[in-house]
Write a protein that holds these residues in place. Structure first.
Motif, PDB file in Angstrom:
ATOM      1  N   LEU A 215       0.861  -1.185   0.000  1.00 55.62           N
ATOM      2  CA  LEU A 215       0.000   0.000   0.000  1.00 55.62           C
ATOM      3  C   LEU A 215       0.898   1.237   0.000  1.00 55.62           C
ATOM      4  O   LEU A 215       1.575   1.517   1.000  1.00 55.62           O
ATOM      5  N   PRO A 216       0.935   1.987  -1.091  1.00 50.04           N
ATOM      6  CA  PRO A 216       1.838   3.144  -1.187  1.00 50.04           C
ATOM      7  C   PRO A 216       1.231   4.380  -0.521  1.00 50.04           C
ATOM      8  O   PRO A 216       0.528   5.168  -1.154  1.00 50.04           O
ATOM      9  N   VAL A 217       1.488   4.558   0.754  1.00 51.06           N
ATOM     10  CA  VAL A 217       0.851   5.626   1.527  1.00 51.06           C
ATOM     11  C   VAL A 217       1.614   6.932   1.356  1.00 51.06           C
ATOM     12  O   VAL A 217       2.804   7.022   1.657  1.00 51.06           O
ATOM     13  N   ALA A 218       0.918   7.956   0.881  1.00 44.89           N
ATOM     14  CA  ALA A 218       1.501   9.300   0.757  1.00 44.89           C
ATOM     15  C   ALA A 218       1.134  10.168   1.954  1.00 44.89           C
ATOM     16  O   ALA A 218       1.938  10.964   2.438  1.00 44.89           O
ATOM     17  N   PHE A 219      -0.117  10.024   2.442  1.00 48.13           N
ATOM     18  CA  PHE A 219      -0.585  10.776   3.599  1.00 48.13           C
ATOM     19  C   PHE A 219      -1.367   9.824   4.505  1.00 48.13           C
ATOM     20  O   PHE A 219      -2.048   8.904   4.034  1.00 48.13           O
ATOM     21  N   GLU A 220      -1.283  10.050   5.813  1.00 50.57           N
ATOM     22  CA  GLU A 220      -2.064   9.250   6.760  1.00 50.57           C
ATOM     23  C   GLU A 220      -2.547  10.136   7.896  1.00 50.57           C
ATOM     24  O   GLU A 220      -1.934  11.148   8.214  1.00 50.57           O
ATOM     25  N   SER A 221      -3.662   9.720   8.489  1.00 53.34           N
ATOM     26  CA  SER A 221      -4.280  10.517   9.549  1.00 53.34           C
ATOM     27  C   SER A 221      -4.988   9.580  10.518  1.00 53.34           C
ATOM     28  O   SER A 221      -5.281   8.423  10.197  1.00 53.34           O
ATOM     29  N   HIS A 222      -5.284  10.099  11.702  1.00 53.74           N
ATOM     30  CA  HIS A 222      -6.045   9.317  12.688  1.00 53.74           C
ATOM     31  C   HIS A 222      -7.552   9.395  12.430  1.00 53.74           C
ATOM     32  O   HIS A 222      -8.302   8.556  12.902  1.00 53.74           O
ATOM     33  N   GLN A 223      -7.999  10.415  11.695  1.00 55.87           N
ATOM     34  CA  GLN A 223      -9.427  10.669  11.565  1.00 55.87           C
ATOM     35  C   GLN A 223      -9.907  10.482  10.123  1.00 55.87           C
ATOM     36  O   GLN A 223      -9.272  10.972   9.182  1.00 55.87           O
ATOM     37  N   LEU A 224     -11.053   9.808   9.973  1.00 54.80           N
ATOM     38  CA  LEU A 224     -11.641   9.637   8.647  1.00 54.80           C
ATOM     39  C   LEU A 224     -12.020  10.985   8.031  1.00 54.80           C
ATOM     40  O   LEU A 224     -11.905  11.169   6.818  1.00 54.80           O
ATOM     41  N   ALA A 225     -12.469  11.915   8.851  1.00 51.18           N
ATOM     42  CA  ALA A 225     -12.852  13.225   8.331  1.00 51.18           C
ATOM     43  C   ALA A 225     -11.659  13.919   7.678  1.00 51.18           C
ATOM     44  O   ALA A 225     -11.798  14.579   6.636  1.00 51.18           O
TER      45      ALA A 225
END
Length: 299
Positions: A215-225
């Protein structure tokens, strides 16, 4: 001491009349006298002095009267409280739910529950999928709503519906008008997803790993929003459970069916194995089953 004995003593002590106390309690004179005698024998001495013309309290009786009033009031309050809880006129229930469910599908169900049981309070813990299971295991909540656990050890699982992941793309992306999107086309763009240990992230990684793809992740966050807002702003694409698609579209992103391979998981109610649920928890469980045990909305 028994409640019956205390009620008998209080009635006589307040009226200073066995006749009036009998009328108030709907007891016969012998039954009332027997209750008073039994209380005196239990406590070790006389509480009332009775003559042919009057009834008066002994010093010990004077001491007991305010205590008896308090004990009987507490008893009556306890009876009423439990009666209200058993009839759902009053109560409290705690539920843990993964954020994708708590934010999107739980509020309509809670509205139905509130309309039926307006005096039952509900505490919602919106935590990641793994914490939902842990809180149920530790009995911090009576009910959890999560993806079906890989192991059912220590829990019972009541399925509600099958949830299929959908692609989330910017509104001006060429993919926004596609009838459906495959993973090869989706991963040609920067990918935005939730941080570990989110079950959404884990499911995505496991599914692609079985096909030999990372999975080539460019951005990640804790919140779905935050994920939805990033996609809507054109920073990349994502994939989320279909139960989140309304939220994603409200944030300005577009959701399309995702295939090759599809990702599908069962969402349901998790309870601790062998735990006897409260009346309020059983009622909430029934509402969830009736309002949510349907196929998820299609894109």
């Amino acid at each position: 001491m028994t409640v019956k004995q205390l009620r008998a003593f209080q009635a006589v002590a307040q009226t200073l009349s066995f006749t009036q106390a009998c009328e108030h309690l709907h007891l016969s004179q012998p039954a009332l006298s027997l209750a008073i005698k039994g209380l005196e024998q239990t406590l070790g001495g006389p509480l009332l002095i009775r003559s042919t013309r009057s009834v008066r309290l002994t010093p010990e009786g004077e001491t007991l009267l305010p205590l008896a009033k308090r004990l009987l009031a507490d008893w009556d309050n306890t009876e009423e409280l439990l009666r209200q809880r058993f009839t759902l006129q009053l109560g409290r229930v705690a539920v843990a739910a993964m954020p994708s469910f708590a934010c999107n599908r739980l509020p309509p169900a809670l509205r139905v529950f509130r309309e039926r049981f307006p005096r039952v309070n509900v505490t919602v813990h919106d935590v990641i999928n793994e914490q939902v299971i842990d809180m149920v295991h530790q009995r911090q909540v009576e009910l959890g709503v999560a993806f079906e656990p890989q192991s059912h050890e220590g829990t019972d699982f009541l399925p509600l519906f099958e949830d299929v992941f959908v692609a989330v793309v910017p509104p001006d992306s060429p993919l926004a008008d596609a009838e459906r999107i495959d993973w090869h086309a989706l991963l040609a763009h920067d990918f935005i997803t939730l941080q570990r240990p989110s079950m959404v992230r884990i499911l995505l990684e496991r599914t692609l790993a079985r096909r030999g793809t990372e999975l080539p992740v460019a951005f990640e966050s804790h919140q779905l929003a935050t994920v939805g807002r990033m996609v809507a702003s054109g920073l990349g694409v994502s994939a989320v459970p279909a139960l989140c698609q309304e939220q994603m579209q409200e944030l300005g992103a577009r959701c399309r069916p995702l295939h090759d391979p599809p990702i599908q998981r069962t969402v349901g109610i998790v309870v601790s194995a062998g735990q006897e649920l409260s009346v309020a928890a059983r009622a909430l469980c029934e509402v969830l089953q009736k309002t949510l045990a349907i196929a998820p909305p299609r894109t």
